[in-house]
Design an enzyme around this catalytic site. Structure first.
Site, PDB file in Angstrom:
ATOM      1  N   SER A 178      19.265   1.562 -25.902  1.00 20.08           N
ATOM      2  CA  SER A 178      19.932   1.740 -27.192  1.00 20.08           C
ATOM      3  C   SER A 178      19.709   3.102 -27.827  1.00 20.08           C
ATOM      4  O   SER A 178      20.525   3.538 -28.626  1.00 20.08           O
ATOM      5  CB  SER A 178      19.494   0.640 -28.146  1.00 20.08           C
ATOM      6  OG  SER A 178      18.086   0.549 -28.200  1.00 20.08           O
ATOM      7  N   HIS A 206      23.782  -3.679 -25.907  1.00 25.22           N
ATOM      8  CA  HIS A 206      24.690  -2.535 -26.094  1.00 25.22           C
ATOM      9  C   HIS A 206      25.697  -2.401 -24.950  1.00 25.22           C
ATOM     10  O   HIS A 206      26.504  -1.482 -24.950  1.00 25.22           O
ATOM     11  CB  HIS A 206      23.900  -1.234 -26.236  1.00 25.22           C
ATOM     12  CG  HIS A 206      23.283  -1.071 -27.593  1.00 25.22           C
ATOM     13  ND1 HIS A 206      23.977  -0.579 -28.673  1.00 25.22           N
ATOM     14  CD2 HIS A 206      22.047  -1.366 -28.055  1.00 25.22           C
ATOM     15  CE1 HIS A 206      23.191  -0.551 -29.735  1.00 25.22           C
ATOM     16  NE2 HIS A 206      22.006  -1.035 -29.387  1.00 25.22           N
ATOM     17  N   LYS A 237      26.743  -6.838 -32.395  1.00 27.46           N
ATOM     18  CA  LYS A 237      27.149  -5.447 -32.174  1.00 27.46           C
ATOM     19  C   LYS A 237      28.650  -5.389 -31.883  1.00 27.46           C
ATOM     20  O   LYS A 237      29.443  -5.529 -32.784  1.00 27.46           O
ATOM     21  CB  LYS A 237      26.261  -4.821 -31.109  1.00 27.46           C
ATOM     22  CG  LYS A 237      24.856  -4.611 -31.688  1.00 27.46           C
ATOM     23  CD  LYS A 237      23.830  -4.112 -30.740  1.00 27.46           C
ATOM     24  CE  LYS A 237      22.528  -3.924 -31.502  1.00 27.46           C
ATOM     25  NZ  LYS A 237      21.350  -4.178 -30.692  1.00 27.46           N
TER      26      LYS A 237
HETATM   27  C1  LIG Z   1      20.145  -4.822 -31.152  1.00 27.77           C
HETATM   28  C2  LIG Z   1      19.403  -5.366 -30.019  1.00 27.77           C
HETATM   29  C3  LIG Z   1      18.838  -6.639 -30.109  1.00 27.77           C
HETATM   30  C4  LIG Z   1      18.880  -7.462 -31.359  1.00 27.77           C
HETATM   31  O1  LIG Z   1      20.121  -8.061 -31.553  1.00 27.77           O
HETATM   32  P1  LIG Z   1      20.443  -8.766 -32.948  1.00 27.77           P
HETATM   33  O2  LIG Z   1      21.531  -9.692 -32.630  1.00 27.77           O
HETATM   34  O3  LIG Z   1      20.820  -7.676 -33.897  1.00 27.77           O
HETATM   35  O4  LIG Z   1      19.198  -9.458 -33.385  1.00 27.77           O
HETATM   36  C5  LIG Z   1      18.203  -7.152 -28.984  1.00 27.77           C
HETATM   37  N1  LIG Z   1      18.104  -6.429 -27.851  1.00 27.77           N
HETATM   38  C6  LIG Z   1      18.609  -5.186 -27.742  1.00 27.77           C
HETATM   39  C7  LIG Z   1      18.490  -4.450 -26.453  1.00 27.77           C
HETATM   40  C8  LIG Z   1      19.280  -4.611 -28.832  1.00 27.77           C
HETATM   41  O5  LIG Z   1      19.784  -3.385 -28.720  1.00 27.77           O
END
Ligand SMILES: *Cc1c(COP(=O)(O)O)cnc(C)c1O
Length: 389
Positions: A178, A206, A237
């Protein structure tokens, strides 16, 4: 509270103390942040679904039918037909046997890793894995090992050294990292896992909605269907709503219905969220216009920044870091950009290693060329003024 006051004072001395910006409307390409209209280059709303009329209408209809709350955890009476439908929609989208939705991606990692490992196992994790994976691993009783970021030689060395000592070996990696935007070396990880009898766990937060056919994710991008044991994703996301899931085998889902602690002890996802998400997957299944636009914008933006001489790291995805290095200068750049009309958050230690501060530009399918051009112009002028370019 003096122990906290002192810690906060230290943040201020290091130049990394910050106040939360306040967005007064929906998450769009342009937003009103702290009362000021700015171009938004900071959200994970890759496809523009967070404020999409089709998702909103689906959510409104679900509120009318189901109300706002699920009323209980899924294992008691919070398991509505719409949650079951969502699990199935995701399994189909990911081309897996089954899927199970949690309240967030963070919750998936906090719940699943501890549920599928014991003190007789070892977890091998990439050094740059997301914080929720790190915390999830801490909740497991398994032995832990970390390999240098995407270093397949070190991963293999750990696999060789640990051979025969553990019941199960679980390799965990982000699908897309990320903070840098690079893609995990999944074909090599899968090959090593097969060679040494390890299980694989990919958190594709992502990658889902971004990579692969129709945004099916990193596993699809590498055509590794059926070869990754646990495929995690977020619904917060690219999908634009909130929630997380794990996709894989029927047995996995069945076990997690009994041992996935966030599912057992935290109330089920809001039904309107489930409805919005189902609509998002319908849209992805029937058209590639959103993912196409995302990639078109990302390529356009990156090419222009590179031509101007910005160091944009080694991203392979729409995540576009602009490397600055020094923490205080990174925050200063981000602050000056906001003042000049572009919101790009500065990312510094402890989110990334010391002296690798960066601003992380997140382009979406929503941005127009005009907005991107304007953002690039402001970035160039601001960087020149601060001696970054
Ligand atoms: C953003 C992210 C999360 C968390 O996801 P949410 O649904 O916002 O809690 C988990 N793992 C990775 C790799 C992320 O980038």
């Amino acid at each position: 509270m003096s122990f906290l006051t002192n810690s906060i004072e230290n943040l201020k001395k290091e130049g990394v103390y910050r106040e939360l910006p306040i967005n007064e409307g929906p998450c769009d390409a342009e937003i009103v942040l702290n009362g000021k209209k700015v171009i938004n280059l900071s959200s994970n709303n890759y496809l523009g679904f967070a404020n999409h009329p089709r998702l909103k209408n689906a959510a409104i209809a679900a509120i009318k039918k189901y109300g706002v709350g699920a009323g209980a955890v899924r294992t008691i009476v919070g398991n509505m037909d719409i949650h079951e439908e969502l699990d199935q929609v995701i399994a189909k989208f990911k081309k897996e046997e089954a899927a199970l939705v949690f309240q967030s991606g963070f919750n998936v990692n906090a719940g699943v890793i501890q549920a599928i490992t014991t003190d007789k196992d070892i977890i091998i994790s990439d050094q740059l894995n997301h914080a929720s994976i790190i915390d999830g691993v801490k909740l497991s009783k398994a032995t832990r090992a970390v390999y240098r970021h995407s270093d397949m030689d070190e991963l293999e060395r750990i696999l060789i050294e640990s051979a025969g000592q553990y019941e199960n070996t679980l390799i965990i990696t982000d699908g897309v990292f990320s903070m840098d935007g690079d893609i995990a070396k999944l074909p090599e990880i899968v090959r090593l896992a097969k060679k040494y009898g390890a299980l694989t766990y990919v958190d594709d937060a992502h990658g889902s909605g971004v990579l692969g056919e129709r945004g099916r994710g990193t596993v699809d991008h590498f055509n590794l269907h059926g070869q990754v044991d646990f495929i995690v994703g977020t619904l917060s996301k690219a999908i634009g709503v909130v929630g997380g899931y794990v996709a894989g085998s029927k047995e996995m889902r069945d076990w997690l219905l009994h041992r996935g602690r966030p599912l057992l002890f935290s109330t089920a996802m809001m039904p309107a969220a489930a409805a919005g998400i189902i609509e998002a997957f319908n849209m992805l299944e029937t058209s590639s216009e959103y993912t196409d636009k995302l990639w078109e914008n990302a390529r356009y933006f990156k090419e222009k920044l590179e031509k101007l001489g910005f160091d944009i790291g080694h991203s392979q995805t729409p995540i576009t870091p602009v490397m600055i290095g020094n923490e205080a200068q990174t925050m200063e750049f981000s602050k000056a950009l906001l003042y000049n009309g572009v919101y790009v958050s500065g990312i510094v230690f402890p989110t990334v290693p010391k002296n690798t501060g960066r601003i992380r530009c997140m382009v979406s399918a929503l941005h127009t060329k005009k907005q991107l051009d304007k953002a690039i112009e402001i970035m160039e002028q601001t960087a020149k003024k601060l001696g970054i370019l």
